[in-house]
Design a protein around this motif. Structure first.
Motif, PDB file in Angstrom:
ATOM      1  N   LEU A  12       0.815  -1.206   0.000  1.00  0.00           N
ATOM      2  CA  LEU A  12       0.000   0.000   0.000  1.00  0.00           C
ATOM      3  C   LEU A  12       0.856   1.267   0.000  1.00  0.00           C
ATOM      4  N   THR A  13       1.953   1.253   0.751  1.00  0.00           N
ATOM      5  CA  THR A  13       2.838   2.422   0.786  1.00  0.00           C
ATOM      6  C   THR A  13       3.405   2.698  -0.595  1.00  0.00           C
ATOM      7  N   ASP A  14       3.804   1.662  -1.283  1.00  0.00           N
ATOM      8  CA  ASP A  14       4.327   1.800  -2.644  1.00  0.00           C
ATOM      9  C   ASP A  14       3.262   2.371  -3.584  1.00  0.00           C
ATOM     10  N   PHE A  15       2.030   1.898  -3.448  1.00  0.00           N
ATOM     11  CA  PHE A  15       0.923   2.400  -4.266  1.00  0.00           C
ATOM     12  C   PHE A  15       0.663   3.880  -3.961  1.00  0.00           C
ATOM     13  N   MET A  16       0.765   4.266  -2.697  1.00  0.00           N
ATOM     14  CA  MET A  16       0.558   5.668  -2.321  1.00  0.00           C
ATOM     15  C   MET A  16       1.652   6.564  -2.920  1.00  0.00           C
ATOM     16  N   TRP A  17       2.880   6.072  -2.968  1.00  0.00           N
ATOM     17  CA  TRP A  17       3.945   6.847  -3.624  1.00  0.00           C
ATOM     18  C   TRP A  17       3.628   7.026  -5.103  1.00  0.00           C
ATOM     19  N   ASP A  18       3.101   5.973  -5.734  1.00  0.00           N
ATOM     20  CA  ASP A  18       2.730   6.077  -7.149  1.00  0.00           C
ATOM     21  C   ASP A  18       1.676   7.158  -7.367  1.00  0.00           C
ATOM     22  N   ILE A  19       0.682   7.213  -6.492  1.00  0.00           N
ATOM     23  CA  ILE A  19      -0.359   8.239  -6.612  1.00  0.00           C
ATOM     24  C   ILE A  19       0.240   9.624  -6.419  1.00  0.00           C
ATOM     25  N   LEU A  20       1.149   9.751  -5.468  1.00  0.00           N
ATOM     26  CA  LEU A  20       1.800  11.038  -5.220  1.00  0.00           C
ATOM     27  C   LEU A  20       2.596  11.491  -6.437  1.00  0.00           C
ATOM     28  N   TYR A  21       3.394  10.584  -7.008  1.00  0.00           N
ATOM     29  CA  TYR A  21       4.188  10.933  -8.191  1.00  0.00           C
ATOM     30  C   TYR A  21       3.288  11.281  -9.371  1.00  0.00           C
ATOM     31  N   TRP A  22       2.218  10.512  -9.550  1.00  0.00           N
ATOM     32  CA  TRP A  22       1.316  10.762 -10.674  1.00  0.00           C
ATOM     33  C   TRP A  22       0.624  12.116 -10.525  1.00  0.00           C
ATOM     34  N   THR A  23       0.253  12.458  -9.296  1.00  0.00           N
ATOM     35  CA  THR A  23      -0.369  13.761  -9.051  1.00  0.00           C
ATOM     36  C   THR A  23       0.607  14.886  -9.365  1.00  0.00           C
ATOM     37  N   TRP A  24       1.843  14.715  -8.965  1.00  0.00           N
ATOM     38  CA  TRP A  24       2.854  15.731  -9.281  1.00  0.00           C
ATOM     39  C   TRP A  24       3.017  15.877 -10.788  1.00  0.00           C
ATOM     40  N   GLY A  25       3.043  14.768 -11.490  1.00  0.00           N
ATOM     41  CA  GLY A  25       3.168  14.816 -12.957  1.00  0.00           C
ATOM     42  C   GLY A  25       1.976  15.505 -13.604  1.00  0.00           C
ATOM     43  N   CYS A  26       0.780  15.192 -13.121  1.00  0.00           N
ATOM     44  CA  CYS A  26      -0.421  15.839 -13.669  1.00  0.00           C
ATOM     45  C   CYS A  26      -0.432  17.329 -13.355  1.00  0.00           C
ATOM     46  N   THR A  27       0.046  17.711 -12.186  1.00  0.00           N
ATOM     47  CA  THR A  27       0.099  19.126 -11.829  1.00  0.00           C
ATOM     48  C   THR A  27       1.056  19.876 -12.745  1.00  0.00           C
ATOM     49  N   ILE A  28       2.215  19.309 -12.989  1.00  0.00           N
ATOM     50  CA  ILE A  28       3.182  19.955 -13.894  1.00  0.00           C
ATOM     51  C   ILE A  28       2.613  20.025 -15.307  1.00  0.00           C
ATOM     52  N   SER A  29       1.973  18.949 -15.753  1.00  0.00           N
ATOM     53  CA  SER A  29       1.367  18.946 -17.094  1.00  0.00           C
ATOM     54  C   SER A  29       0.258  19.989 -17.192  1.00  0.00           C
TER      55      SER A  29
ATOM     56  N   TRP B 273      -7.997  -2.176 -12.847  1.00  0.00           N
ATOM     57  CA  TRP B 273      -7.274  -3.241 -13.559  1.00  0.00           C
ATOM     58  C   TRP B 273      -6.505  -4.123 -12.577  1.00  0.00           C
ATOM     59  N   LEU B 274      -5.850  -3.497 -11.599  1.00  0.00           N
ATOM     60  CA  LEU B 274      -5.083  -4.242 -10.610  1.00  0.00           C
ATOM     61  C   LEU B 274      -5.993  -5.144  -9.778  1.00  0.00           C
ATOM     62  N   ALA B 275      -7.139  -4.627  -9.372  1.00  0.00           N
ATOM     63  CA  ALA B 275      -8.087  -5.432  -8.602  1.00  0.00           C
ATOM     64  C   ALA B 275      -8.633  -6.590  -9.442  1.00  0.00           C
ATOM     65  N   TRP B 276      -8.923  -6.331 -10.707  1.00  0.00           N
ATOM     66  CA  TRP B 276      -9.464  -7.372 -11.580  1.00  0.00           C
ATOM     67  C   TRP B 276      -8.449  -8.486 -11.805  1.00  0.00           C
ATOM     68  N   THR B 277      -7.191  -8.141 -12.064  1.00  0.00           N
ATOM     69  CA  THR B 277      -6.188  -9.180 -12.297  1.00  0.00           C
ATOM     70  C   THR B 277      -5.890  -9.945 -11.008  1.00  0.00           C
ATOM     71  N   THR B 278      -5.929  -9.269  -9.873  1.00  0.00           N
ATOM     72  CA  THR B 278      -5.722  -9.958  -8.602  1.00  0.00           C
ATOM     73  C   THR B 278      -6.859 -10.937  -8.344  1.00  0.00           C
ATOM     74  N   PHE B 279      -8.085 -10.501  -8.579  1.00  0.00           N
ATOM     75  CA  PHE B 279      -9.236 -11.371  -8.389  1.00  0.00           C
ATOM     76  C   PHE B 279      -9.179 -12.545  -9.363  1.00  0.00           C
ATOM     77  N   GLY B 280      -8.777 -12.291 -10.616  1.00  0.00           N
ATOM     78  CA  GLY B 280      -8.680 -13.366 -11.602  1.00  0.00           C
ATOM     79  C   GLY B 280      -7.642 -14.400 -11.207  1.00  0.00           C
ATOM     80  N   GLY B 281      -6.498 -13.946 -10.711  1.00  0.00           N
ATOM     81  CA  GLY B 281      -5.465 -14.870 -10.267  1.00  0.00           C
ATOM     82  C   GLY B 281      -5.904 -15.670  -9.062  1.00  0.00           C
ATOM     83  N   MET B 282      -6.621 -15.014  -8.173  1.00  0.00           N
ATOM     84  CA  MET B 282      -7.119 -15.704  -6.987  1.00  0.00           C
ATOM     85  C   MET B 282      -8.170 -16.744  -7.384  1.00  0.00           C
TER      86      MET B 282
END
Length: 177
Positions: A91-108, A129-138
């Protein structure tokens, strides 16, 4: 030398939080200065409301990281708690991804205009997509728990050559070394 790992964790978290806050401040100042000074003709109240609304997740994540990651020291200077690992997976890694993506969108959005905020739609789509592939694998993993007959019946009763050979030999056998 006592608590060496805790002290390293505390130093690492402090550095990460400082860097994160400085980057966030720089991006916010960049947005405001460029929008107020250069692109002032195309700015409306909606531009700033959109910025506030779509940057809110990044600010919330930053606040959360500050809360869980900031080391706690006693008044004597002794380290009481080093804080949670801000480089953890999951979850921490996913939160960093959201933070980076928000920064990129702000600059754009700062450079390209308000239509660049549509890039933020990628985050919920990626989550789905991540939830769907996780559910499919499960679901595929759970199919093996139903037994040998259920696995053979998953493809309309047709067995693969490997399954047929194993059936002839009497099923799977364990090899001990």
């Amino acid at each position: 030398m006592a608590q060496k790992a805790a002290k390293q964790q505390a130093a690492r978290n402090t550095a990460i939080l400082k860097r994160t806050h400085l980057i966030s401040l720089a991006i916010t100042v960049f947005f405001l200065l460029l929008r107020l000074l250069v692109f002032w003709a195309s700015c409306t109240r909606a531009t700033y409301l959109l910025y506030a609304f779509l940057s809110a997740p990044a600010f919330a994540i930053e606040f959360w990281f500050e809360r869980i990651g900031r080391p706690v020291t006693a008044p004597s200077g002794e380290l009481k708690k080093p804080g949670e690992d801000l480089e953890a997976k999951g979850l921490t890694d996913f939160m960093w991804d959201i933070l980076y993506w928000t920064w990129g969108c702000t600059i754009s959005a700062t450079i390209l205009g308000d239509k660049a905020w549509w890039g933020y739609v990628v985050v919920p789509l990626y989550s789905v997509w991540l939830a769907w592939t996780t559910f499919g694998g499960m679901r595929k993993g759970m199919a093996g728990m139903a037994g040998k007959d259920a696995v053979a019946d998953t493809s309309n009763g047709a067995m693969s050559n490997r399954q047929k050979k194993q059936e002839k030999r009497g099923g799977q056998k364990m090899q001990y070394r």
